[in-house]
Enzyme design. Structure first.
Site, PDB file in Angstrom:
ATOM      1  CG  LEU A  55      -1.846   1.118   1.195  1.00  0.00           C
ATOM      2  CD1 LEU A  55      -3.295   0.960   0.333  1.00  0.00           C
ATOM      3  CD2 LEU A  55      -2.539   1.692   2.805  1.00  0.00           C
ATOM      4  N   GLY A  56       1.915   1.199   0.647  1.00  0.00           N
ATOM      5  CA  GLY A  56       2.946   2.154   0.849  1.00  0.00           C
ATOM      6  C   GLY A  56       3.684   2.490  -0.427  1.00  0.00           C
ATOM      7  CD1 TRP A  66      -1.035   1.641  -5.897  1.00  0.00           C
ATOM      8  CD2 TRP A  66      -1.801   3.420  -4.716  1.00  0.00           C
ATOM      9  NE1 TRP A  66      -2.115   2.211  -6.199  1.00  0.00           N
ATOM     10  CE2 TRP A  66      -2.989   2.963  -5.856  1.00  0.00           C
ATOM     11  CE3 TRP A  66      -1.826   4.177  -4.043  1.00  0.00           C
ATOM     12  CZ2 TRP A  66      -3.557   4.117  -6.129  1.00  0.00           C
ATOM     13  CZ3 TRP A  66      -3.672   4.990  -3.700  1.00  0.00           C
ATOM     14  CH2 TRP A  66      -4.130   4.684  -5.138  1.00  0.00           C
ATOM     15  CG  HIS A  67       0.278   6.039  -0.808  1.00  0.00           C
ATOM     16  ND1 HIS A  67      -0.527   5.208  -0.837  1.00  0.00           N
ATOM     17  CD2 HIS A  67      -1.223   6.979  -1.196  1.00  0.00           C
ATOM     18  CE1 HIS A  67      -1.865   4.750  -0.150  1.00  0.00           C
ATOM     19  NE2 HIS A  67      -2.135   5.728  -0.215  1.00  0.00           N
ATOM     20  N   GLY A  68       3.759   5.263  -3.863  1.00  0.00           N
ATOM     21  CA  GLY A  68       4.770   6.050  -4.722  1.00  0.00           C
ATOM     22  C   GLY A  68       6.622   5.875  -4.503  1.00  0.00           C
TER      23      GLY A  68
END
Length: 416
Positions: A304-305, A307-309
């Site tokens: 998830l992390g 995915w953000h950057g």
């Protein structure tokens, strides 16, 4: 083409007028054309990439669904996943390579996740492949959700495209109300405080300890106002065109645990990650007991992390969420005893504050560009000032504080 721009307003008004003045048989063509204009306005390459990925997903889904043998379906499904994930990773992380500067295509994270869920549902035999290419392309490219979601499931949106039901007047009015709420969140709450919060995060080495503290505490509010405001505008515009998109926020700041927080914050992403990443991982690692749960949570939130950057700071941000949730699972019995001891009202208040503070702390890694900057920020948070306690306002004028504070109270008490 930002939602807060004259170009978008012009596009939406034209789409709305054509949608309701031309015969209903032209509505899908209008939606598809408007979506292509919206995407292509940024860069024609973004539109080409989105069209290619959407077409590839459409035909891959048909091949998976039509395969007579399980092995063939699995081979096509795995190939499709590799194609989509590799493409996303290539665009996301290629700019980290020396001498490589690729454009990160608009909305690719969101429509890639839609494509992955679509193929997975077909492979799991929970959905049938879509036969109508136009419907599928609108599902993938619909301009009201293209930029930043919500991430829609095919089973939720495709039936709406096929229903052909006339749009009720109350739906249009409700959509307008959502847009107004979104504008309040974005323009009056987030935009009034964001320049000052950004100023602190961009000058952490010269800011005082109390300024670092206040920026950390206010950043979740800015992020909520900005992202939730965008989502309300997206949902409202879609509602005016007769579509009900998935909600993305449900009063996240009343969550008493981090697990509950993620059921209320960026909900379409949270539920996607749970269904297609966490549940398969935890099922496969069930034999490892608590370590399996811990590893599943860690991998899920690390993903998830990421995915953000692109960066270790984003992965650490995700891992913090996973560690907190695992801790909450392990200490549920102790927390229930504390609740019975101090009483429900006080326990609820303290739990909400704890959840908010932990989320604000984790966002330090999300907001700053490097792990070293985040660690410096954490080490220097304090109640100390350089000159006076006026620094606690981080430079926000009294007028902005009053307006943004009033907007926040309106959102938390009246609108929600």
């Amino acid at each position: 083409m930002s939602f807060i721009s004259l170009n978008f307003v012009t596009l939406f008004v034209c789409t709305f007028l054509l949608y309701y003045t031309l015969p209903p048989k032209y509505r899908k063509a209008i939606l598809l054309l408007s979506s292509c204009i919206f995407i292509g306005y940024y860069h024609i390459a973004f539109l080409i990439i989105a069209l290619l990925i959407s077409l590839a997903t459409f035909f891959l889904g048909k091949w998976v669904g039509q395969s007579k043998h399980e092995k063939d379906a699995k081979r096509i499904y795995i190939s499709g996943l590799c194609f989509l994930i590799t493409g996303w990773l290539a665009f996301r992380y290629a700019n980290l390579l020396p001498g490589v500067h690729w454009l990160f295509p608009l909305g690719i994270s969101f429509y890639t996740f839609q494509a992955l869920s679509y193929l997975t549902e077909i492979y799991w035999k929970e959905e049938e492949p879509e036969e109508n290419l136009a419907d599928f392309m609108i599902y993938m490219l619909f301009f009201m959700k293209f930029l930043s979601g919500p991430i829609e499931r095919a089973r939720d949106m495709l039936p709406q495209l096929k229903s052909g039901k006339p749009v009720a007047y109350p739906s249009i009015v409700y959509g307008m109300k959502l847009i107004v709420v979104g504008l309040i969140k974005k323009l009056i709450l987030a935009d009034y405080i964001s320049p000052y919060i950004d100023g602190i995060f961009n000058s952490i080495h010269t800011a005082s300890g109390v300024q670092l503290l206040m920026a950390c505490l206010l950043y979740p509010v800015e992020l909520y106002g900005d992202f939730s405001g965008y989502t309300d505008i997206a949902l409202g515009g879609a509602c005016m065109l007769g579509f009900k998109l998935s909600p993305n926020f449900n009063r996240p700041f009343i969550a008493q645990t981090t697990a509950e927080f993620w059921r209320r914050w960026h909900m379409s992403l949270s539920f996607w990650v749970k269904d297609y990443l966490y549940l398969p991982l935890s099922s496969g690692m069930r034999r490892w007991g608590q370590w399996g749960v811990f590893l599943s949570l860690s991998l899920t939130f690390a993903g998830l992390g990421a995915w953000h950057g692109a960066g270790w700071n984003y992965i650490i941000y995700g891992l913090i969420q996973g560690l907190i949730i695992f801790y909450e699972m392990k200490t549920a019995t102790i927390r229930n005893k504390i609740k019975n001891w101090i009483g429900n009202p006080l326990f609820t208040t303290l739990s909400i504050l704890r959840t908010y503070l932990l989320f604000a702390f984790s966002l330090i890694f999300f907001r700053l560009e490097s792990v070293s900057d985040a660690l410096y920020y954490i080490r220097n948070i304090s109640f100390s000032t350089h000159a006076s306690w006026k620094e606690v306002s981080i430079g926000i004028p009294d007028h902005n504080c009053i307006v943004a504070g009033s907007a926040l109270v309106l959102i938390l008490v009246v609108l929600l």
